[in-house]
Design an enzyme around this catalytic site. Structure first.
Site, PDB file in Angstrom:
ATOM      1  CG  ASP A 165     -32.910 -24.711  -4.819  1.00 26.46           C
ATOM      2  OD1 ASP A 165     -32.644 -24.170  -3.729  1.00 26.46           O
ATOM      3  OD2 ASP A 165     -33.087 -24.066  -5.878  1.00 26.46           O
ATOM      4  CD  GLU A 166     -31.128 -24.800  -9.227  1.00 27.86           C
ATOM      5  OE1 GLU A 166     -31.551 -24.978 -10.386  1.00 27.86           O
ATOM      6  OE2 GLU A 166     -31.080 -23.672  -8.690  1.00 27.86           O
TER       7      GLU A 166
END
Length: 527
Positions: free
Chosen positions: A321-322
């Site tokens: 993620d991210e």
């Protein structure tokens, strides 16, 4: 003629439907009588079934702790001749109980827990705990007789994966704290604990082939705290304790982003070969492994191998993620290689929903937290979904603007927000067959102690547990809030520092210790 009389205790009828069971069972039928638990009760289990015997011994320990009385476990499939009996037995094929299901059949003199697996027996015991007074959770707090309502409960979960994630990277939590969290989860039939073991702020698991990860990368936390890490012995202790409570540990090493602690520990993982400073803030998206370097994949392989060797469960969480500092094409190439590395060590990947943009198949799991389009893309590729919508399932969110702990970027999230959602209807195009289960992430930017964990967990985690266990047609907020309100005494007995939401009608649990009438029963005869 000689007349003799004996005194018999007569108990008023009880109603099993008045008792608050969370998660709500599939079926509860009251028979309005009373099973009396006292020091004369015999616990019996079928001979030769060692896993079931271990569960019977667990029940005996629970009861001894609460009452001080020893309850011997005997190997027999028949009730005792004298006194009341708790019987634990294997289900017959005709009873059609799923692997995790159980039947709790309580009569006046016989309480039977039937299941097809020791896991099912364990869940039956958790339900029995909730039928007992909350004093069962405290040492020496129950006095005989303890009255248990009669009836039949048949029960099984809707989803195979019912989890919570604990972030030990932003702030570190030690082995006793993690064990206490496991205790809480098991009561509510949650069967997964996902440990977020690495992030920008700290590396929390010993890797022998890359020792500086913990020698240096574990030394701090959000705000500049002292950090910490699990030795391999610590981690194995957690895994074993979880297994004893029928909970599977899912380890997560977040990559290629959220990796500053690793990059600071080993400069060769950076594209420029320079180590950044350790990080104590909360900003995300600035770090990335150098996806062009072969040493990075050697690093990933060693980390996955060493953790997988200690983890008996089927899953390895790769984060994903991210990763805003990683180019899209580099991200896809990296995650595809990581996926193959994980599979080479006998594990299936779980990744946050961004991993939907990589190669996936039916063995992979996409954890939906942010973007519906990612979840749908994962389904189109054949992957299963783990549902953790941030606006409902992220229990690190504040309850309201005045909450003393928590974040608010996806919230606030009150107790009803955590309960009032259905994994199947959350996004158009997702069906139940696509969903492996639900998980409540607890990120640790704002928490540092067990009390902090408890405050954000409870009572929201109980609602997430019910979403994962109970059929959606049987869930209703107005009914549930009454049940969770009656768990106030149980949470207090457990020492939980819970949030007393104004949306919940908090109340005392139903009465268990009832007035006893004495009747004379005479038998006459001649001599």
């Amino acid at each position: 003629m000689l007349a003799t009389a004996s005194c018999k205790e007569v108990y008023p009828p009880t109603d099993i439907t008045r008792h608050s069971i969370i998660p709500r069972p599939a079926s509860v039928v009251a028979t309005n009588q009373t099973f009396v638990l006292d020091e004369g009760v015999s616990i019996r289990v079928q001979e030769g079934n060692e896993p079931f015997k271990n569960e019977a011994l667990r029940l005996a320990r629970i009861l001894k702790n609460a009452t001080g009385a020893d309850f011997a476990v005997e190997e027999s499939d028949k009730p005792a001749w004298f006194g009341n009996t708790i019987l634990i037995k294997h289900s017959a094929e005709a009873q059609n109980l799923p692997t995790s299901g159980y039947e709790l059949d309580i009569k006046e003199n016989l309480l039977t827990i039937t299941a097809s697996s020791d896991e099912g027996v364990f869940y039956g015991i958790q339900t029995l705990r909730q039928l007992l007074p909350s004093g069962v959770e405290k040492t020496g707090a129950l006095q005989f007789p303890v009255l248990i309502p009669t009836g039949i409960i048949r029960d099984w979960p809707q989803y195979e994966y019912r989890g919570m994630m604990l972030d030990v990277a932003r702030h570190f939590f030690d082995v006793p704290t993690v064990k206490r969290v496991i205790d809480y989860l098991s009561l509510y039939k949650i069967n997964i604990l996902h440990l977020h073991l690495s992030d920008d702020q700290g590396w929390r698991i010993e890797i022998e082939s890359w020792p500086n990860l913990t020698a240096y990368g574990s030394k701090t936390a959000v705000g500049g705290g002292e950090g910490g890490f699990f030795t391999k012995s610590d981690y194995r202790e957690i895994v074993e304790y979880a297994l004893e409570h029928h909970i599977t540990i899912v380890p997560e090493i977040d990559m290629p982003g959220h990796t500053n602690a690793a990059l600071a520990s080993y400069p060769e993982l950076n594209c420029d070969g320079k180590a950044p400073e350790l990080y104590t803030g909360t900003r995300v998206g600035f770090s990335t492994l150098c996806t062009d370097k072969e040493v990075v994949y050697e690093f990933v392989n060693d980390v996955v191998r060493e953790i997988a060797e200690m983890t008996p469960g089927p899953w390895f969480h790769v984060g994903g993620d991210e990763s805003h500092s990683t180019k899209d094409e580099d991200y896809a190439c990296f995650m595809n290689r990581v996926r193959e590395i994980v599979k080479s060590h006998g594990k299936q990947i779980i990744g946050w929903d961004e991993v939907a943009h990589t190669n996936l198949d039916e063995t992979d799991v996409v954890q939906f937290w942010s973007k519906e389009e990612n979840a749908l893309l994962g389904v189109q590729k054949g992957a299963k979904l783990l549902m953790s919508p941030s606006q409902h399932a992220y229990i690190d969110m504040k309850y309201d603007k005045d909450s003393r702990l928590g974040l608010d970027w996806a919230g606030p999230s009150e107790v009803d927000d955590a309960y009032n959602w259905d994994p199947v209807t959350l996004a158009e195009g997702i069906e139940k067959v696509d969903i492996i289960g639900v998980e409540a992430p607890l990120w640790a930017e704002t928490i540092q102690t067990l009390d902090d964990i408890e405050y954000l967990m409870f009572p929201r985690i109980s609602g997430i547990a019910e979403i994962g266990w109970t059929a959606s047609v049987d869930r209703n907020w107005n009914e549930y809030k009454i049940r969770i309100g009656q768990h106030r005494d149980r949470m207090k007995a457990l020492g939980i520092d819970f949030y007393e939401s104004t949306l919940v009608p908090w109340q005392d649990e139903p009465g268990f210790f009832m007035d006893v009438e004495m009747t004379d029963e005479g038998d006459s005869g001649t001599d």
